[in-house]
Design a protein around this motif. Structure first.
Motif, mmCIF file in Angstrom:
data_model
loop_
_atom_site.group_PDB
_atom_site.id
_atom_site.type_symbol
_atom_site.label_atom_id
_atom_site.label_comp_id
_atom_site.label_asym_id
_atom_site.label_seq_id
_atom_site.Cartn_x
_atom_site.Cartn_y
_atom_site.Cartn_z
ATOM 1 N N GLY A 35 8.330 -66.544 -6.872
ATOM 2 C CA GLY A 35 7.730 -65.458 -7.627
ATOM 3 C C GLY A 35 8.652 -64.262 -7.792
ATOM 4 O O GLY A 35 8.333 -63.302 -8.469
ATOM 5 N N LEU A 36 9.804 -64.296 -7.158
ATOM 6 C CA LEU A 36 10.728 -63.171 -7.242
ATOM 7 C C LEU A 36 11.768 -63.425 -8.326
ATOM 8 O O LEU A 36 12.144 -64.573 -8.569
ATOM 9 N N PRO A 37 12.239 -62.355 -8.945
ATOM 10 C CA PRO A 37 13.230 -62.547 -10.008
ATOM 11 C C PRO A 37 14.597 -62.941 -9.450
ATOM 12 O O PRO A 37 15.427 -63.458 -10.176
ATOM 13 N N ALA B 130 8.646 -56.720 -18.518
ATOM 14 C CA ALA B 130 9.820 -57.590 -18.514
ATOM 15 C C ALA B 130 11.090 -56.788 -18.212
ATOM 16 O O ALA B 130 11.988 -57.270 -17.539
ATOM 17 N N TRP B 131 11.124 -55.537 -18.686
ATOM 18 C CA TRP B 131 12.310 -54.709 -18.435
ATOM 19 C C TRP B 131 12.368 -54.220 -17.001
ATOM 20 O O TRP B 131 13.450 -53.933 -16.490
ATOM 21 N N ILE B 132 11.216 -54.101 -16.341
ATOM 22 C CA ILE B 132 11.245 -53.775 -14.909
ATOM 23 C C ILE B 132 11.922 -54.924 -14.172
ATOM 24 O O ILE B 132 12.784 -54.713 -13.318
ATOM 25 N N GLY B 139 16.659 -56.597 -9.471
ATOM 26 C CA GLY B 139 16.370 -57.345 -10.699
ATOM 27 C C GLY B 139 17.508 -58.241 -11.151
ATOM 28 O O GLY B 139 18.536 -58.367 -10.502
ATOM 29 N N ILE B 140 17.298 -58.847 -12.318
ATOM 30 C CA ILE B 140 18.222 -59.849 -12.839
ATOM 31 C C ILE B 140 19.602 -59.257 -13.100
ATOM 32 O O ILE B 140 20.620 -59.824 -12.720
ATOM 33 N N LEU B 141 19.627 -58.084 -13.744
ATOM 34 C CA LEU B 141 20.904 -57.504 -14.137
ATOM 35 C C LEU B 141 21.730 -57.133 -12.906
ATOM 36 O O LEU B 141 22.925 -57.429 -12.824
ATOM 37 N N LEU B 145 25.343 -58.706 -11.890
ATOM 38 C CA LEU B 145 26.550 -57.904 -11.668
ATOM 39 C C LEU B 145 27.167 -58.217 -10.315
ATOM 40 O O LEU B 145 28.386 -58.259 -10.160
ATOM 41 N N ARG B 146 26.313 -58.447 -9.318
ATOM 42 C CA ARG B 146 26.826 -58.794 -8.006
ATOM 43 C C ARG B 146 27.468 -60.183 -8.041
ATOM 44 O O ARG B 146 28.474 -60.425 -7.405
#
Lengths: 260, 293
Positions: A35-37, B130-132, B139-141, B145-146
């Protein structure tokens, strides 16, 4: 026809990427076990299970269904009549503007206006007050869709019917109504979708304790990442896309685009 | 033509019954649920707030005086700047995209447009959420980056003006592209050819012919993006944290928290005012374009 300049593809693809990447990510995450991104722990449909056993969401969905169905029925009837009136009996630009105004006025302004109005006449806030509020902006969209349909069919058919001795009412039910029926259905679908998604006006006019689906979503996302929301996103997207496809069948893609 | 004829053909009494039956319900409904509520807002803006919320019917200009207070004016100015930046970016991103769609083979144009509009049909709150997921510290971004080694620590992209602008842009970009496309699509290809025949290079044709002729689309799109942007309180709250307060947030607070409805009414009239100004600009511009044509 002008040749397509190849470099133009890049800005266009960029826009599609911008529009679709966030949605696709949500859809993928909805099947993520953790459930985590950040961590993919395997495929799972458990968040869909969680979604459909979440009482808050289900209750919100029920309220939204009542509001959307009620608002759609009322707005479709009133809006269709209004479209007929504006096309056949009125030449007033002012009335035209009045009929489109609910779609033009910023939603927050309409929302507080209705809240103030309800409070003033001491109308109890709740499901019904949201429903009536939604009828207001839905009328504008229904009227616009049905009007184009009325505008586009051959009006000599109506005249023929009248010339052959049918009364105006009979002409309406036997000629006009069947001809504009696809437009009315598309308008109803549009109105239903708008109502299901509407947040701001519902937020102000719902009163204490009443939650629609969007107001439930709002309180959930305010507290950060909630995996059920990913699943809900996919379900709602599926619903909206189905409606788009169905209306496309009914009135053609052109109108789907114009009405958004 | 046929429409006029059929109107004249109908007999007087039926016309009046028809008018009443068709225009009556809608006219009544919109009067009650649109005109009256807006009139209530205007009225409240001249009234005093009650001690425990609500409104006391004593006429005053106090709310307007408070609205020109520097504190509020700064928020209004901030909102206009954030909304303006969003609109500018939408224009810069949307214009090439809309232009590209008009140059696609005919059968691809409609599907391409539908693909622009489709996300617009999904729930607005979820699109913001979705942007959160994307921009969050975890988050994804940040993770991406990592992964490529650009940073060692989680980076958060949320809770600043930039993230608010991105959220608003994401919410309203299709509303810019559609009118732009409509305007660009209407331009007669013969004008392009004429310009080329007269020796103009393509970019010159674009600047001197295409851009001026698409001006009405640019204005319409800008209004469609700017007006809902400054009235939006969800994106500033979810993506801006407490960092970006916009007029929309202030209105929401006056009505649901501070319970100062008269002041909230004045604030919402400021949005209506801005919208009116833009609509007048648009009308003047349309008139001028028509005069040229």
């Amino acid at each position: 026809m002008p040749r397509f300049r190849r470099w133009l593809v890049f800005p266009l693809l960029g826009v599609y990427g911008f529009l679709y990447v966030p949605i696709v990510i949500l859809a993928v995450l909805s099947f993520n076990e953790s459930g985590l991104p950040t961590a993919w722990t395997g495929f799972s449909t458990k968040w869909y299970g969680a979604l459909f056993s979440n009482d808050l969401i289900l209750r919100g969905a029920r309220t939204t269904l009542v509001v959307a169905l009620g608002a759609t029925v009322l707005a479709t009837i009133i809006g269709t009549l209004l479209a007929l009136g504006l096309e056949r009996y009125s030449r007033s630009v002012l009335f035209d503007a009045f009929a489109i105004a609910p779609a033009v006025v910023p939603d927050i302004v309409l929302a507080i206006g209705l809240l103030a109005f309800y409070t003033m006449i001491q109308f109890t806030l709740g499901t019904v007050s949201v429903l009536f509020a939604h009828v207001t902006f839905n009328i504008a969209f229904v009227t616009a869709v049905v009007r184009t349909r009325l505008h586009n069919f051959d009006q000599q058919l109506e005249e023929a019917s009248l010339d052959l001795g049918a009364t105006e009412l009979r002409t309406f039910f036997r000629v006009t109504l069947p001809l504009i029926a696809p437009g009315i259905l598309a308008a109803a679908l549009l109105s239903f979708t708008l109502s299901v998604d509407e947040f701001v006006i519902a937020f102000f006019t719902r009163g204490a304790g009443v939650e629609t689906l969007p107001t439930v979503i709002y309180s959930m996302v305010r507290f950060g990442i909630t995996p059920e929301i990913n699943a809900l996103a996919v379900v709602l997207l599926g619903l909206s896309f189905t409606v788009v496809v169905v209306s496309q069948r009914l009135i053609g893609l052109r109108r789907v685009v114009d009405n958004a | 033509m046929t429409k006029r004829l059929s109107k004249a053909d109908r007999s007087r009494p039926t016309r009046w019954v028809g008018r009443l039956l068709t225009l009556g319900p809608g006219g009544l409904y919109l009067t009650l649920f649109l005109a009256v509520p807006l009139a209530v807002i205007v009225t409240y803006s001249f009234m005093r707030r009650g001690t425990f919320g609500g409104v006391v019917y004593q006429p005053t200009l106090e709310n307007y005086r408070r609205a020109v207070d520097p504190l509020f004016l700064r928020i209004l100015w901030d909102s206009v700047r954030i909304g303006g930046l969003t609109t500018l970016l939408a224009l810069l991103i949307g214009y090439p995209a809309a232009f590209a769609i008009t140059k696609l083979p005919t059968r691809w144009r409609l599907p391409a447009l539908v693909a622009i509009v489709l996300p617009f049909w999904s729930n607005f709150l979820i699109r913001t959420y979705a942007w959160i997921v994307l921009l969050n510290r975890e988050g994804i971004l940040s993770k991406a980056l990592r992964a490529v080694g650009l940073t060692d620590e989680p980076v958060g992209f949320l809770y600043n003006r930039g993230s608010v602008v991105v959220g608003l842009l994401y919410a309203y970009l299709p509303l810019m592209i559609l009118p732009l496309y409509a305007a660009l699509d209407r331009i007669d290809p013969a004008l392009d050819e004429a310009s080329a025949d007269l020796g103009a290079k393509p970019w010159r044709t674009f600047i001197r012919v295409t851009v001026p002729l698409s001006l009405p689309g640019m204005t319409a799109g800008s209004i469609f993006v700017f007006v809902p942007s400054i009235g939006n309180f969800v994106v500033p709250e979810l993506l801006g944290g407490g960092q970006a307060v916009m007029v929309g947030n202030l209105i929401r607070d006056q009505f649901l928290r501070a319970r100062d409805w008269p002041f909230g009414a004045v604030l919402s009239l400021s949005i209506v005012g801005l919208m009116m100004i833009l609509l007048v600009v648009q009308a003047v511009q349309l008139k001028r374009t028509r005069a040229h044509a």
